[in-house]
Enzyme design. Sequence first.
Site, PDB file in Angstrom:
ATOM      1  N   ARG A 125      -0.931  13.012  10.218  1.00 25.70           N
ATOM      2  CA  ARG A 125       1.030  14.058  10.309  1.00 25.70           C
ATOM      3  C   ARG A 125       0.712  14.674  10.109  1.00 25.70           C
ATOM      4  O   ARG A 125       0.848  14.709   8.504  1.00 25.70           O
ATOM      5  CB  ARG A 125       2.072  12.380  10.129  1.00 25.70           C
ATOM      6  CG  ARG A 125       2.202  11.215  11.187  1.00 25.70           C
ATOM      7  CD  ARG A 125       3.240  10.085  11.078  1.00 25.70           C
ATOM      8  NE  ARG A 125       2.691   9.606  12.591  1.00 25.70           N
ATOM      9  CZ  ARG A 125       3.474   8.356  12.670  1.00 25.70           C
ATOM     10  NH1 ARG A 125       4.115   7.695  11.182  1.00 25.70           N
ATOM     11  NH2 ARG A 125       3.358   7.296  13.693  1.00 25.70           N
TER      12      ARG A 125
ATOM     13  N   SER B  30       6.756   7.596  13.202  1.00 21.14           N
ATOM     14  CA  SER B  30       6.558   5.905  12.350  1.00 21.14           C
ATOM     15  C   SER B  30       7.613   4.976  12.905  1.00 21.14           C
ATOM     16  O   SER B  30       8.621   5.024  13.550  1.00 21.14           O
ATOM     17  CB  SER B  30       7.269   5.388  10.859  1.00 21.14           C
ATOM     18  OG  SER B  30       8.318   5.634  10.631  1.00 21.14           O
TER      19      SER B  30
ATOM     20  N   ASP C 160       3.895  -0.788  11.578  1.00 25.09           N
ATOM     21  CA  ASP C 160       3.563   0.136  10.971  1.00 25.09           C
ATOM     22  C   ASP C 160       3.100   0.391  12.094  1.00 25.09           C
ATOM     23  O   ASP C 160       2.110   0.095  12.883  1.00 25.09           O
ATOM     24  CB  ASP C 160       2.305  -0.132   9.696  1.00 25.09           C
ATOM     25  CG  ASP C 160       2.613   1.576   9.626  1.00 25.09           C
ATOM     26  OD1 ASP C 160       2.976   1.993   8.452  1.00 25.09           O
ATOM     27  OD2 ASP C 160       1.600   2.047  10.269  1.00 25.09           O
TER      28      ASP C 160
ATOM     29  N   ASP D  73       0.826  -1.308   0.006  1.00 26.35           N
ATOM     30  CA  ASP D  73      -0.075  -0.068  -0.256  1.00 26.35           C
ATOM     31  C   ASP D  73       0.653   1.542  -0.115  1.00 26.35           C
ATOM     32  O   ASP D  73       0.759   2.345  -0.356  1.00 26.35           O
ATOM     33  CB  ASP D  73      -0.801  -0.525   1.097  1.00 26.35           C
ATOM     34  CG  ASP D  73      -0.175  -0.258   2.548  1.00 26.35           C
ATOM     35  OD1 ASP D  73       1.221  -0.105   2.207  1.00 26.35           O
ATOM     36  OD2 ASP D  73      -0.569  -0.232   4.104  1.00 26.35           O
ATOM     37  N   HIS D  74       1.996   1.337  -0.012  1.00 23.26           N
ATOM     38  CA  HIS D  74       2.931   2.382   0.325  1.00 23.26           C
ATOM     39  C   HIS D  74       3.328   2.469  -1.040  1.00 23.26           C
ATOM     40  O   HIS D  74       3.409   3.291  -1.425  1.00 23.26           O
ATOM     41  CB  HIS D  74       4.176   2.790   1.763  1.00 23.26           C
ATOM     42  CG  HIS D  74       3.741   2.594   3.169  1.00 23.26           C
ATOM     43  ND1 HIS D  74       2.345   1.557   3.685  1.00 23.26           N
ATOM     44  CD2 HIS D  74       3.497   3.487   4.011  1.00 23.26           C
ATOM     45  CE1 HIS D  74       2.368   2.169   5.119  1.00 23.26           C
ATOM     46  NE2 HIS D  74       2.993   2.992   5.286  1.00 23.26           N
TER      47      HIS D  74
ATOM     48  N   ARG E 193       9.292   2.807  11.244  1.00 21.51           N
ATOM     49  CA  ARG E 193      11.137   2.565  10.445  1.00 21.51           C
ATOM     50  C   ARG E 193      11.857   1.955  11.048  1.00 21.51           C
ATOM     51  O   ARG E 193      12.452   2.989  11.337  1.00 21.51           O
ATOM     52  CB  ARG E 193      10.843   3.832   8.914  1.00 21.51           C
ATOM     53  CG  ARG E 193      11.025   4.669   9.158  1.00 21.51           C
ATOM     54  CD  ARG E 193      10.937   6.397   8.340  1.00 21.51           C
ATOM     55  NE  ARG E 193       9.162   6.496   8.276  1.00 21.51           N
ATOM     56  CZ  ARG E 193       9.201   7.882   7.962  1.00 21.51           C
ATOM     57  NH1 ARG E 193       9.812   8.175   7.882  1.00 21.51           N
ATOM     58  NH2 ARG E 193       7.707   7.352   7.608  1.00 21.51           N
TER      59      ARG E 193
HETATM   60  C1  MIC Z   1       4.141   6.316   7.879  1.00 23.01           C
HETATM   61  O1  MIC Z   1       3.334   6.672   8.138  1.00 23.01           O
HETATM   62  O2  MIC Z   1       5.373   7.267   8.572  1.00 23.01           O
HETATM   63  C2  MIC Z   1       4.889   4.827   7.951  1.00 23.01           C
HETATM   64  C3  MIC Z   1       5.065   5.028   6.421  1.00 23.01           C
HETATM   65  O3  MIC Z   1       3.108   4.513   7.425  1.00 23.01           O
HETATM   66  C4  MIC Z   1       5.167   4.222   9.148  1.00 23.01           C
HETATM   67  C5  MIC Z   1       5.903   3.095   8.569  1.00 23.01           C
HETATM   68  C6  MIC Z   1       6.887   3.370   7.324  1.00 23.01           C
HETATM   69  O4  MIC Z   1       8.107   4.402   7.154  1.00 23.01           O
HETATM   70  O5  MIC Z   1       7.150   2.865   6.386  1.00 23.01           O
HETATM   71  C7  MIC Z   1       5.190   3.623  10.450  1.00 23.01           C
HETATM   72  O6  MIC Z   1       3.805   4.940  10.594  1.00 23.01           O
HETATM   73  O7  MIC Z   1       5.557   3.447  10.878  1.00 23.01           O
HETATM   74 FE1  SF4 Z   2      -0.208   5.223   5.531  1.00 21.52          FE
HETATM   75 FE2  SF4 Z   2       1.089   5.878   7.296  1.00 21.52          FE
HETATM   76 FE3  SF4 Z   2      -0.200   7.581   5.966  1.00 21.52          FE
HETATM   77 FE4  SF4 Z   2      -1.254   6.052   7.400  1.00 21.52          FE
HETATM   78  S1  SF4 Z   2      -0.580   7.173   7.910  1.00 21.52           S
HETATM   79  S2  SF4 Z   2      -1.893   5.982   5.169  1.00 21.52           S
HETATM   80  S3  SF4 Z   2       0.074   3.706   7.130  1.00 21.52           S
HETATM   81  S4  SF4 Z   2       1.668   5.848   5.394  1.00 21.52           S
END
Ligand code: MIC
Ligand code: SF4
Length: 641
Positions: free
Chosen positions: A379, A535, A119, A64-65, A537
């Site tokens: 975010r 996140s 995630d 999905d990313h 990550r």
């Molecule tokens: C995000 O919303 O920051 C992400 C991208 O979903 C991350 C995961 C990632 O960095 O792949 C998260 O929320 O953990």
């Molecule tokens: Fe995707 Fe992270 Fe954004 Fe949720 S917050 S939509 S998991 S990138």
Amino acid sequence: MGKTLTEKILEQHLVDGKLEKGSDIAIKIDQTLTQDATGTMAYLQFEAMGVPRVQTELSVSYVDHNTLQTDFKNPDDHRYLQSIAAKYGLYFSRPGNGICHQVHLERFARPGRTLLGSDSHTPTGGGVGSIAIGAGGLDVAAAMAGERFRLKMPKVVKVYLTGKLPDFVSAKDVILEILRRIGVKGAVNKVLEYAGPGIKTLTVPERGTITNMGTETGATTSIFPSDEITKEFLEAQERGDQWMQLEPDEDAVYDETIEINLSELEPLIAEPHSPGNVKTVRELEGLKVDQVCIGSCTNSSLRDLKIAANMLKGKTINLNTVLTVSPGSRQVVDHMIESGEIGYLVKAGARILENACGPCIGMGLAPKSDAVSLRTFNRNFLGRSGTKSANAYLVSPETAAIAAIEGKITDPRKFGDLPKLEMPKWFIVNDNLIVPPLSPEEAKNIEIVRGPNIKPLPEFNPLPNKLEGELLLKVEDDITTDHIMPAGAKILPFRSNIPEISKFVFNVVDETFHDRSLEKGGGFIVGGENYGQGSSREHAAIAPKYLGIKAVIVKSFARIHLANLLNFGIVPLTFVKKEDYNKIDAGDRFEIDLTTIKTGKVSLKNTTKNIDIELAHSLSDQGLEELMAGGKLTLIKQKHA
Ligand code: MIC
Ligand code: SF4
């Protein structure tokens, strides 16, 4: 003494430790989820563990990313993930099926189960009463290999809801209100457990919005009881048999209480560049808006798209405002097509994107220079949209929709009559983009397919007893993992290539960081409070480790990032006296003696300033063992060898 809902579920899954606040516990994990941006690394680690098949009740791999396919890298990763799922017994949710958290809530999350996801917004599953926790990929890989998950027993906060949301005020405003009160570190090592008569007025997807964005308070997770409303939702998803009633004891004892009268809430908005900068929409009314984005795992449910569509029905978006819509799942789109409501969005001029994270993680649709972007996301960190000079604000779908019409921030209560939403009694269930696990027999013949961008995991050595080097970077409070390891369309495709992605470490803060780290043979980072918020990550730990970062010294850590540092052998230390933060400067040389680390304290010698500074850590004995071995993977590999 009565138990909270959190304690009840944790107790049923406890495999080590006591349910005493702040003590180290280990729990059994029933379900896992990964997404593609963290998944590639997680599965490389899972492969290295040498376990023939996932050991959980259910594991799902979502794509999905990284769905913006500007070259071979992302689709190669998808193909790798699909082959991994087939080989090791996972469900595979194909690209186009939707955002992991939305789809998991619809199709898999279960009351009373534990879910670990790579995630940070995994707590969305708390909307149906599961204990759903975000973690680094290695911890999720370990859970798939049957390892227990260790955490600090969190405090439990009762969020007592009364009343009923007024028209044009919705679930997003509830979590923004909590963020307004407690900020982005207010719930670190705490669970937000929802209770009170007000919860009966919230549907499961609305609850999911609230538990999803609870992550922004630093909470370990958030959870709602499993009640009649949960039952109705699961039945409508053809999963009624998975329902069970779950609630806290009447005399449950909570560590803290937050009371919110839903009837008194009004539309709220988070200003740049933190979800904690919350104001009322009224206060910002009139600000010109260049871009409006509806979607993300926080606000892309059927209800959210319906309200936006019905507000936009018969209208045209403002001449100077772009509107994007990214639905949370194919189920949502299916309903919007069936009811015709998708047409309201299309006719109004919305740009309909695919069912994926999209602009939330800077995967396309970056705003123009200096833009004001209103987003229903969770975010708004600096640069996350893909445009560093842009200002992102976080709002509800109602506030987003009216801004798209008016071209400026507007209180949605001025819209007029609240459109009446027809919600379906049954959801359209079509799992044809979810590939079920193969039998162990069939899986034997599966070959793992790797593209050229998938590089092997770097190997890390055991730690020496003395760490020496320069303070390469000193940063402030609330540094996010988006500062440490930025995402976006350019960088995300390197998630399975550590040497390449490490070139972007701290890029938004200091473009010289990568080169300086390599020139100096690594060194140290100093930070303020809540270092590593945001996140899950683990690249925010692996890539700095790859550049030679030896220890990170801060006033306090965010939960997931702390675990990730430990997992990859970067020593996570905190100042015993917070004012010592002021006594050091970038460029100072440090020596840290680790021989006393088992006592919980170590001493830092600043040889430039000739001062000694006392540092501490909060690691368990097992955590220390993993750290000193150079990371957790080494030990797990030895165990399964
Ligand atoms: C995000 O919303 O920051 C992400 C991208 O979903 C991350 C995961 C990632 O960095 O792949 C998260 O929320 O953990
Ligand atoms: Fe995707 Fe992270 Fe954004 Fe949720 S917050 S939509 S998991 S990138």
